[in-house]
Design a protein around this motif. Structure first.
Motif, short mmCIF file in Angstrom:
data_model
loop_
_atom_site.label_atom_id
_atom_site.label_comp_id
_atom_site.label_asym_id
_atom_site.label_seq_id
_atom_site.Cartn_x
_atom_site.Cartn_y
_atom_site.Cartn_z
N UNK A 8 0.82 -1.21 0.00
CA UNK A 8 0.00 0.00 0.00
C UNK A 8 0.86 1.27 0.00
N UNK A 9 2.02 1.20 0.62
CA UNK A 9 2.88 2.38 0.68
C UNK A 9 3.62 2.63 -0.64
N UNK A 10 3.78 1.59 -1.46
CA UNK A 10 4.56 1.71 -2.69
C UNK A 10 3.73 1.84 -3.95
N UNK A 11 2.47 1.36 -3.92
CA UNK A 11 1.70 1.24 -5.15
C UNK A 11 0.46 2.13 -5.14
N UNK A 35 17.86 -2.82 -13.01
CA UNK A 35 17.96 -2.37 -14.40
C UNK A 35 16.63 -1.83 -14.93
N UNK A 36 15.52 -2.36 -14.40
CA UNK A 36 14.19 -1.93 -14.86
C UNK A 36 13.61 -0.83 -13.99
N UNK A 37 14.32 -0.44 -12.93
CA UNK A 37 13.79 0.57 -12.03
C UNK A 37 12.69 0.06 -11.13
N UNK A 38 12.63 -1.26 -10.92
CA UNK A 38 11.59 -1.87 -10.10
C UNK A 38 12.08 -2.04 -8.66
N UNK A 39 11.14 -2.15 -7.74
CA UNK A 39 11.45 -2.36 -6.33
C UNK A 39 11.33 -3.85 -6.02
N UNK A 40 12.36 -4.42 -5.42
CA UNK A 40 12.35 -5.84 -5.06
C UNK A 40 12.05 -6.00 -3.58
N UNK A 52 6.83 -0.43 -10.48
CA UNK A 52 6.72 -1.89 -10.45
C UNK A 52 7.35 -2.43 -9.19
N UNK A 53 6.60 -3.26 -8.49
CA UNK A 53 7.09 -3.94 -7.30
C UNK A 53 7.09 -5.43 -7.56
N UNK A 54 8.22 -6.07 -7.35
CA UNK A 54 8.35 -7.52 -7.49
C UNK A 54 8.44 -8.12 -6.09
N UNK A 55 7.53 -9.03 -5.79
CA UNK A 55 7.55 -9.73 -4.51
C UNK A 55 8.08 -11.13 -4.74
N UNK A 56 9.22 -11.44 -4.15
CA UNK A 56 9.81 -12.77 -4.25
C UNK A 56 9.80 -13.42 -2.87
N UNK A 57 9.44 -14.69 -2.84
CA UNK A 57 9.48 -15.46 -1.60
C UNK A 57 10.41 -16.64 -1.83
N UNK A 58 11.51 -16.71 -1.08
CA UNK A 58 12.50 -17.74 -1.35
C UNK A 58 13.17 -18.22 -0.09
N UNK A 59 13.12 -19.53 0.19
CA UNK A 59 12.33 -20.54 -0.48
C UNK A 59 10.83 -20.24 -0.40
N UNK A 60 10.14 -20.58 -1.50
CA UNK A 60 8.72 -20.29 -1.56
C UNK A 60 7.94 -21.24 -0.67
N UNK A 61 6.84 -20.75 -0.14
CA UNK A 61 5.97 -21.55 0.72
C UNK A 61 4.64 -21.76 0.01
N UNK A 97 14.26 -14.87 -18.49
CA UNK A 97 13.71 -14.14 -19.62
C UNK A 97 12.26 -13.72 -19.40
N UNK A 98 11.47 -14.59 -18.77
CA UNK A 98 10.06 -14.25 -18.54
C UNK A 98 9.95 -13.01 -17.67
N UNK A 99 10.76 -12.94 -16.63
CA UNK A 99 10.73 -11.77 -15.75
C UNK A 99 11.22 -10.53 -16.47
N UNK A 100 12.28 -10.67 -17.26
CA UNK A 100 12.80 -9.53 -18.02
C UNK A 100 11.74 -8.96 -18.94
N UNK A 101 11.03 -9.84 -19.65
CA UNK A 101 9.99 -9.39 -20.58
C UNK A 101 8.86 -8.69 -19.83
N UNK A 102 8.48 -9.25 -18.69
CA UNK A 102 7.40 -8.64 -17.92
C UNK A 102 7.81 -7.27 -17.40
N UNK A 103 9.01 -7.16 -16.88
CA UNK A 103 9.49 -5.88 -16.35
C UNK A 103 9.60 -4.82 -17.44
#
Length: 353
Positions: free
Chosen positions: A63-66, A147-152, A121-130, A108-114
């Protein structure tokens, strides 16, 4: 030594207005500062914020970023409530939601999407994923986002800061459910946010105050108390997870065993490059929901419960909650019991299937 909990909502004000450290507990209090300082140190962050649950952590951040016109990418094989929040709450606000498998977030899929994403753009990664326990290479995905100016944003719940340091690997923000391994006694709900960007932290602190997703004083004290044994507990949980995964991967009743610490696991190479410990979660499949219940009934030590990271070993049939997994998919959260006792108990329960 840790100070006791401070049970106060308002604080006495000074004639020197504005000089007070605390005025109202929803904005700040001494218990939060102590716990947040410890969490920031663990995560290698400039600062941390505690909130009422792990879901509060992710919702405060998003909510604070988007805003309308922005884009969020969430893992399709991670915690299902994050996807639900994105679809049910963010999408109707005009925020574009994309889902990617954890394994596809660095590629490549992430690059194309970004490249095609609109707005912030905010990318939420969960690792290891649950619950999939797939792992993403955080060095690669952080470089792609930069490189894409996105927030991880990295959900570090399963790994904990004792097993993985996302900020050091390039993440912008860390969120986690402290309900799980860090507090580790299954007796409180808590989440936290950690970052090194002062503007991010200020915006998230403001969102916490306005939304009221705060942590109570006793829960704050309990969580801080638990940090003193977190390393000991996590070390035993990881050792137990590896031992049980080794039993499961050779047993005919268990299929598709996943644990990033197993040398043969598909995620092991990436996990070994960014994790110092592999966590206390193991997943596997039995043939049906009925077999899962027979497994639990045949065990003296497995507790049927959701959540994870506590001192007792628990088994959770994740299809019950709507995860896109087979009916017999089991998430095993390893506790701190004696390793030999756990191994013998699991072998006995499996032999009855």
């Amino acid at each position: 030594m840790q100070r006791g909990p401070v049970f106060a909502a308002p604080y006495q004000l000074s004639a020197d207005e504005g000089s007070e450290s605390d005025t109202y507990a929803r904005a700040s209090n001494p218990g939060w500062r102590d716990l947040e300082s410890a969490l920031a140190t663990l995560e290698g962050a400039a600062g941390a914020l505690v909130v009422g649950s792990g879901m509060s952590a992710i919702t405060v951040v998003l909510r604070s970023l988007l805003t309308a016109g922005d884009t969020v990418v969430v893992p399709s094989d991670g915690y299902y409530q994050v996807r639900a929040y994105a679809r049910e709450r963010l999408e109707p606000m005009g925020i574009t939601v994309h889902e990617l498998r954890t394994a596809d977030m660095a590629g490549e899929a992430a690059d194309a999407l970004l490249a095609s994403a609109e707005g912030t753009t905010v990318v939420v990664a969960e690792t290891p994923a649950n619950p999939s326990l797939d792992v993403v290479d955080l060095r690669i995905v952080s470089e792609q986002c930069a490189n894409a100016g996105a927030v991880l944003v990295v959900d570090n719940t399963t790994a904990t800061p004792l097993g993985q340091q996302p900020l050091e690997l390039g993440a912008d923000v860390v969120v986690a459910s402290g309900t799980k391994t860090l507090s580790g006694h299954s007796d409180l709900l808590m989440g936290y946010i950690a970052a090194s960007d002062a503007d991010f932290l200020a915006g998230m602190e403001r969102e916490r105050a306005l939304s009221g997703t705060v942590l109570g004083p006793f829960e704050t004290w309990l969580a801080h108390r638990s940090l003193g044994t977190a390393g000991l507990r996590f070390e035993r949980q990881c050792a137990n997870a590896l031992a049980l995964a080794a039993v499961l991967e050779t047993h005919p009743a268990a299929h598709r065993v996943r644990y990033p610490g197993l040398p043969g696991d598909p995620a092991h190479a990436v996990a070994a490059g960014q994790m110092s410990r592999f966590g206390g979660l193991v997943t596997f499949e039995v043939d049906s929901a009925e077999q899962f219940h027979r497994l639990v009934a045949g065990s003296d030590l497995l507790v049927p419960a959701t959540s994870f990271g506590g001192i007792h070993t628990t088994a959770d049939r994740r299809a019950r909650w709507g995860d896109p997994v087979p009916d017999g998919f089991v998430r095993l959260s390893c506790g701190i019991e004696d390793t030999d006792d756990l191994v013998a108990d699991l072998e006995s329960a499996l032999s009855a299937l």
